[in-house]
Design a protein around this motif. Structure first.
Motif, PDB file in Angstrom:
ATOM      1  N   TYR A   1     -74.361   8.716  -6.403  1.00 21.52           N
ATOM      2  CA  TYR A   1     -73.054   8.868  -5.776  1.00 21.52           C
ATOM      3  C   TYR A   1     -73.111   9.870  -4.627  1.00 21.52           C
ATOM      4  O   TYR A   1     -74.127  10.516  -4.391  1.00 21.52           O
ATOM      5  CB  TYR A   1     -72.025   9.339  -6.814  1.00 21.52           C
TER       6      TYR A   1
ATOM      7  N   ASP B   1     -67.094  10.056  -3.207  1.00 21.21           N
ATOM      8  CA  ASP B   1     -66.835   8.885  -4.040  1.00 21.21           C
ATOM      9  C   ASP B   1     -65.755   9.141  -5.078  1.00 21.21           C
ATOM     10  O   ASP B   1     -65.028   8.219  -5.473  1.00 21.21           O
ATOM     11  CB  ASP B   1     -68.115   8.442  -4.755  1.00 21.21           C
TER      12      ASP B   1
ATOM     13  N   LEU C   1     -62.168   9.187  -3.344  1.00 25.38           N
ATOM     14  CA  LEU C   1     -61.930   7.851  -2.781  1.00 25.38           C
ATOM     15  C   LEU C   1     -61.725   6.825  -3.897  1.00 25.38           C
ATOM     16  O   LEU C   1     -60.811   5.992  -3.824  1.00 25.38           O
ATOM     17  CB  LEU C   1     -63.098   7.445  -1.885  1.00 25.38           C
ATOM     18  N   SER C   2     -62.530   6.882  -4.941  1.00 21.00           N
ATOM     19  CA  SER C   2     -62.379   5.950  -6.064  1.00 21.00           C
ATOM     20  C   SER C   2     -61.078   6.199  -6.810  1.00 21.00           C
ATOM     21  O   SER C   2     -60.407   5.244  -7.232  1.00 21.00           O
ATOM     22  CB  SER C   2     -63.571   6.092  -7.021  1.00 21.00           C
TER      23      SER C   2
ATOM     24  N   VAL D   1     -58.316   4.552  -4.802  1.00 18.55           N
ATOM     25  CA  VAL D   1     -58.347   3.090  -4.899  1.00 18.55           C
ATOM     26  C   VAL D   1     -57.930   2.636  -6.297  1.00 18.55           C
ATOM     27  O   VAL D   1     -57.135   1.691  -6.451  1.00 18.55           O
ATOM     28  CB  VAL D   1     -59.749   2.568  -4.545  1.00 18.55           C
ATOM     29  N   ASN D   2     -58.440   3.290  -7.328  1.00 17.39           N
ATOM     30  CA  ASN D   2     -58.076   2.927  -8.694  1.00 17.39           C
ATOM     31  C   ASN D   2     -56.588   3.128  -8.955  1.00 17.39           C
ATOM     32  O   ASN D   2     -56.000   2.440  -9.799  1.00 17.39           O
ATOM     33  CB  ASN D   2     -58.891   3.746  -9.694  1.00 17.39           C
TER      34      ASN D   2
ATOM     35  N   GLY E   1     -65.946   0.044   4.006  1.00 15.17           N
ATOM     36  CA  GLY E   1     -65.121   0.280   2.830  1.00 15.17           C
ATOM     37  C   GLY E   1     -65.165  -0.843   1.819  1.00 15.17           C
ATOM     38  O   GLY E   1     -64.406  -0.859   0.847  1.00 15.17           O
TER      39      GLY E   1
ATOM     40  N   ASN F   1     -67.205  -1.620  -0.583  1.00  9.46           N
ATOM     41  CA  ASN F   1     -67.490  -1.275  -1.975  1.00  9.46           C
ATOM     42  C   ASN F   1     -66.286  -0.671  -2.692  1.00  9.46           C
ATOM     43  O   ASN F   1     -66.293  -0.556  -3.920  1.00  9.46           O
ATOM     44  CB  ASN F   1     -68.674  -0.313  -2.043  1.00  9.46           C
ATOM     45  N   TRP F   2     -65.274  -0.286  -1.932  1.00  8.56           N
ATOM     46  CA  TRP F   2     -64.038   0.259  -2.509  1.00  8.56           C
ATOM     47  C   TRP F   2     -62.874  -0.719  -2.295  1.00  8.56           C
ATOM     48  O   TRP F   2     -61.722  -0.327  -2.458  1.00  8.56           O
ATOM     49  CB  TRP F   2     -63.717   1.607  -1.885  1.00  8.56           C
TER      50      TRP F   2
ATOM     51  N   LEU G   1     -66.633   4.365  -7.840  1.00  4.79           N
ATOM     52  CA  LEU G   1     -67.305   3.367  -7.016  1.00  4.79           C
ATOM     53  C   LEU G   1     -68.209   4.049  -5.997  1.00  4.79           C
ATOM     54  O   LEU G   1     -67.965   5.185  -5.584  1.00  4.79           O
ATOM     55  CB  LEU G   1     -66.268   2.502  -6.312  1.00  4.79           C
ATOM     56  N   THR G   2     -69.233   3.345  -5.563  1.00  5.33           N
ATOM     57  CA  THR G   2     -70.163   3.899  -4.584  1.00  5.33           C
ATOM     58  C   THR G   2     -70.827   2.764  -3.822  1.00  5.33           C
ATOM     59  O   THR G   2     -70.590   1.589  -4.098  1.00  5.33           O
ATOM     60  CB  THR G   2     -71.214   4.793  -5.263  1.00  5.33           C
TER      61      THR G   2
END
Length: 342
Positions: A36, A40, A43-44, A47-48, A72, A74-75, A237-238
């Motif tokens: 990571y 991350d 940012l995760s 998004v979550n 972006g 992966n996110w 996420l990464t």
């Protein structure tokens, strides 16, 4: 939630005590946990929590950060509407400081003007935690707060929730008020704003020194911390990399460690975090260490309480040890010959 909350990540902060790891990268892009980067986590979490528009404001040395984030994808932020936005500092003569740097925001005021979200979540890029921001937003609105600061046991985590219209007022009046960042506003008890403080009860660590980076990394080896930071239903996420599994020699020994993909382990690894593509030679012993991506450690080395940055090479027979509360740092791409450090 996705239409109410705008994500803003301030990646401008420079920590002198992280200099050894941030010479070639921003603090946000410092590798962590074997696969990571520090950014991350925030940012995760955004998004979550359903946030679909995230703006990142970096300062210097942001090439590796841009490479890591890409579009972006992966996110799930590579979208036609909203998505991931990147706003490097346009004027390097300015001394951007603090969290929520209002000068930097002012240089991109049109972004805030166009954003349709009602509230803005402003955060640093180096707090390791796992948090759902929906309860925070609900609590903020119900409490009638102007500005809410997220804290852990009375200490700021550098995360602020504010109505977007108020944020824009803070940006445009910064010269009159003297506020340079959100922390200035949150610590001004004589201000006209209703300041609130939201207590986060989970694991959280602000990585702002080498010692804190090392301690936080070693905390990952505790099962209770790992389960809290990386639950399956709320993943961190990464950037995805397709690599083969790590290959273990018949004489290899690994205990209480995290080992990422793509490596070759021929020696002994104990209480350590081993990143992608690392090779550890026969007879080498790695204890209480953080070994970053594509490092090569040759035969019969001893490393104890050492942080080895990416692409380093440790020659055969090298001994490097340090106290657990003051780990040694081997710089990115460097070569360490036979010798000792204690």
């Amino acid at each position: 939630m996705n239409k109410q909350l705008l994500g803003v990540i301030d990646a401008t902060t420079v920590h002198d005590d992280l200099h050894e790891l941030s010479i070639h990268r921003s603090v946000a892009a410092i590798p962590f946990g074997g696969r990571y980067r520090l950014i991350d986590f925030i940012l995760s979490n955004m998004v979550n929590s359903g946030i679909q528009s995230v703006a990142i404001f970096p300062k210097f040395q942001y090439r590796s950060l841009m490479d890591h984030l890409g579009s972006g994808r992966n996110w799930d932020l590579n979208r036609k509407r909203d998505g991931l936005f990147f706003f490097p500092a346009p004027n390097f003569d300015k001394q951007y400081t603090g969290i929520g740097t209002l000068d930097h925001f002012a240089d991109n005021i049109d972004f805030f003007e166009r954003a349709t979200q009602e509230y803005a979540l402003i955060s640093n890029s180096y707090t390791v935690f796992n948090m759902d921001f929906q309860p925070l937003l609900d609590w903020h609105v119900k409490s009638g707060c102007d500005i809410t600061e997220v804290q852990k046991e009375g200490k700021s985590l550098g995360i602020y929730l504010v109505k977007k219209t108020l944020l824009m007022d803070l940006i445009t009046t910064r010269n009159e008020t003297g506020y340079s960042n959100m922390r200035d506003v949150a610590t001004d008890h004589d201000s006209q704003f209703h300041l609130c403080y939201y207590n986060f009860e989970g694991y959280a660590s602000m990585v702002d020194t080498i010692d804190q980076y090392f301690k936080t990394s070693m905390d990952l080896l505790k099962p209770e911390v790992w389960k809290e930071l990386f639950p399956k239903e709320w993943p961190i996420l990464t950037k995805v990399k397709d690599e083969p599994p790590t290959r273990y020699d018949v004489d290899a020994s690994v205990r209480n460690s995290m080992v990422a993909n793509g490596g070759i382990i021929e020696g002994t690894v104990e209480n350590s975090i081993i990143a992608r593509g690392v090779k550890i030679g026969k007879g080498s012993v790695i204890r209480n260490c953080i070994i970053m991506q594509k490092t090569q450690i040759k035969e019969k080395c001893l490393l104890d309480s050492v942080i080895v940055d990416k692409d380093a090479r440790i020659e055969a027979g090298t001994v490097i040890t340090a106290p657990a509360d003051s780990p040694a740092v081997i710089r990115k791409g460097s070569v360490q010959g036979v010798g000792s450090r204690s």
